[in-house]
Design a protein around this motif. Structure first.
Motif, PDB file in Angstrom:
ATOM      1  N   GLN A  79       0.862  -1.244   0.009  1.00 33.40           N
ATOM      2  CA  GLN A  79      -0.093  -0.042   0.074  1.00 33.40           C
ATOM      3  C   GLN A  79       0.811   1.144   0.000  1.00 33.40           C
ATOM      4  O   GLN A  79       0.425   2.299  -0.430  1.00 33.40           O
ATOM      5  N   ARG A  99      -5.853  -6.683  -4.942  1.00 36.29           N
ATOM      6  CA  ARG A  99      -6.342  -5.508  -5.920  1.00 36.29           C
ATOM      7  C   ARG A  99      -7.362  -4.694  -5.228  1.00 36.29           C
ATOM      8  O   ARG A  99      -7.337  -3.495  -5.136  1.00 36.29           O
ATOM      9  N   LYS A 100      -8.224  -5.298  -4.481  1.00 32.41           N
ATOM     10  CA  LYS A 100      -8.984  -4.551  -3.515  1.00 32.41           C
ATOM     11  C   LYS A 100      -8.405  -3.778  -2.568  1.00 32.41           C
ATOM     12  O   LYS A 100      -8.963  -2.570  -2.416  1.00 32.41           O
ATOM     13  N   LYS A 101      -7.700  -4.195  -1.830  1.00 31.92           N
ATOM     14  CA  LYS A 101      -6.899  -3.472  -0.805  1.00 31.92           C
ATOM     15  C   LYS A 101      -5.988  -2.390  -1.269  1.00 31.92           C
ATOM     16  O   LYS A 101      -5.818  -1.082  -0.854  1.00 31.92           O
ATOM     17  N   ASP A 103      -6.495  -0.872  -4.199  1.00 30.96           N
ATOM     18  CA  ASP A 103      -7.339   0.148  -4.723  1.00 30.96           C
ATOM     19  C   ASP A 103      -6.808   1.144  -5.857  1.00 30.96           C
ATOM     20  O   ASP A 103      -7.040   2.254  -5.819  1.00 30.96           O
ATOM     21  N   ARG A 104      -6.196   0.340  -6.765  1.00 27.82           N
ATOM     22  CA  ARG A 104      -5.565   1.056  -7.898  1.00 27.82           C
ATOM     23  C   ARG A 104      -6.062   0.369  -9.141  1.00 27.82           C
ATOM     24  O   ARG A 104      -6.764  -0.810  -9.307  1.00 27.82           O
ATOM     25  N   SER A 106      -6.268  -1.909 -12.378  1.00 26.15           N
ATOM     26  CA  SER A 106      -5.799  -3.204 -12.530  1.00 26.15           C
ATOM     27  C   SER A 106      -6.514  -3.912 -13.590  1.00 26.15           C
ATOM     28  O   SER A 106      -7.573  -3.387 -14.192  1.00 26.15           O
TER      29      SER A 106
END
Length: 337
Positions: A79, A99-101, A103-104, A106
């Motif tokens: 992060q 990917r969810k954590k 939050d970019r 993708s």
């Protein structure tokens, strides 16, 4: 975020996710190379600790992030990186969580789970005639990156480079590399079949495998003294790769070392057990010939897209019925040509 709007010219830092295993990580190497060729980009790679050395040896990767047990171990550091784009070449629940954590922007690739299920369980071959590497490139199409067609890469650490003349007493390309190990039983060539193959090959042989394969290697070396050198459990992955790099020919089941052999453009004979080339994991873009040894017309193949610790049917015909004479004849004809 709409990743379709991302442009490679403005991206500075990309994370590639592929947790395992040896072969799958080797198969990501064309994507890594083509991202590097596309511009001034910093490439990070997230994988399991057990396979991190493959990525760490790759000079095109700037930083490798290791995961031991859980993604929670590495998420804080990830992060902090503030990636511009995440390329998910694992495409499972764990990588989705990353990917969810993060939050970019993708993207990922078509994993074809439904098609694979139909093929394995109902024997309906609806698989596309597409290698998984070419499906990997679907994940970087939004970045304007395409395949350069240069095949696979594998990089060996300097300390693990093997000199065959010193190690075995055999010059480069004057021996056969025989891979006896595999992660799953149903991919391994049985000992009796290995014996039959070794008996019919007219060149020196180096047996490759892990510590669990040491006994098999010992039995082969004892049965063929002076002809078979047992390197099972005695070599690191890089050392095994170095042995393969200098081999005249490589005999291997569907394993990571098969893909490493393809990266070095070695002639390969693939002995297929429970899996099939139609699953899209055959030797990729090799300039040298490769031979497929299969027991066809078995209604139980493929029984798994990965493998089992025993034959579900109990007969293991996919390996036990392999034609050792044809395998050896193919190898010898190419080795002396």
């Amino acid at each position: 975020m709409n990743y379709l709007c991302a442009k490679i010219q403005v991206l500075k830092k990309i994370l590639i996710i592929r947790f395992s295993s040896i072969g799958d990580i080797v198969l990501t190497s064309p994507v890594v190379r083509c991202i590097r060729q596309s511009g001034d980009v910093e490439i990070h790679f997230l994988t399991k600790t057990a396979f991190a050395s493959i990525a760490e040896n790759n000079p095109l990767i700037d930083r490798v992030h290791r995961m031991e047990h859980s993604i929670d171990e590495c998420l804080p550091a990830l992060q902090q990186e503030q990636f511009d784009f995440v390329v998910d070449l694992q495409n499972n629940l764990r990588s989705f969580r990353v990917r969810k954590k993060l939050d970019r922007p993708s993207s990922t690739f078509p994993k074809l789970n439904v098609r694979k299920w139909l093929y394995v369980n109902l024997k309906r071959d609806v698989m596309p005639k597409t290698h998984i590497v070419d499906r990997y490139f679907k994940a970087v199409e939004p970045l304007g990156i395409s395949n350069d067609g240069q095949g696979l890469d594998f990089f060996i650490s300097v300390k693990d480079r093997v000199v065959p003349e010193l190690t075995f007493g055999w010059p480069k390309e004057h021996y056969i590399a025989l891979v006896v190990g595999a992660a799953h039983f149903t991919k391994r060539i049985p000992l009796q079949k290995l014996m039959e193959i070794c008996e019919r090959i007219h060149m020196p042989i180096v047996a490759l495998g892990g510590k669990d394969d040491a006994l098999v290697g010992e039995r082969l070396a004892a049965a063929f003294p002076g002809k078979v050198h047992n390197a099972c459990g005695k070599c690191t992955l890089d050392q095994s790769a170095s042995v393969i790099k200098h081999a005249k020919h490589v005999i291997t089941p569907d394993t990571g070392l098969m893909h490493i052999a393809a990266a070095f453009q070695r002639p390969i004979t693939v002995v297929w057990g429970n899996t099939t080339p139609q699953l899209g994991m055959y030797p990729y873009q090799t300039e040298t010939p490769w031979t497929s040894a299969e027991v066809k017309d078995l209604g139980c193949r493929p029984c798994s897209k990965i493998g089992f610790n025993r034959c579900p049917k109990g007969h293991f015909k996919c390996m036990n019925l392999q034609d050792a004479q044809s395998i050896a004849a193919s190898i010898d004809s190419q080795a002396i040509s």
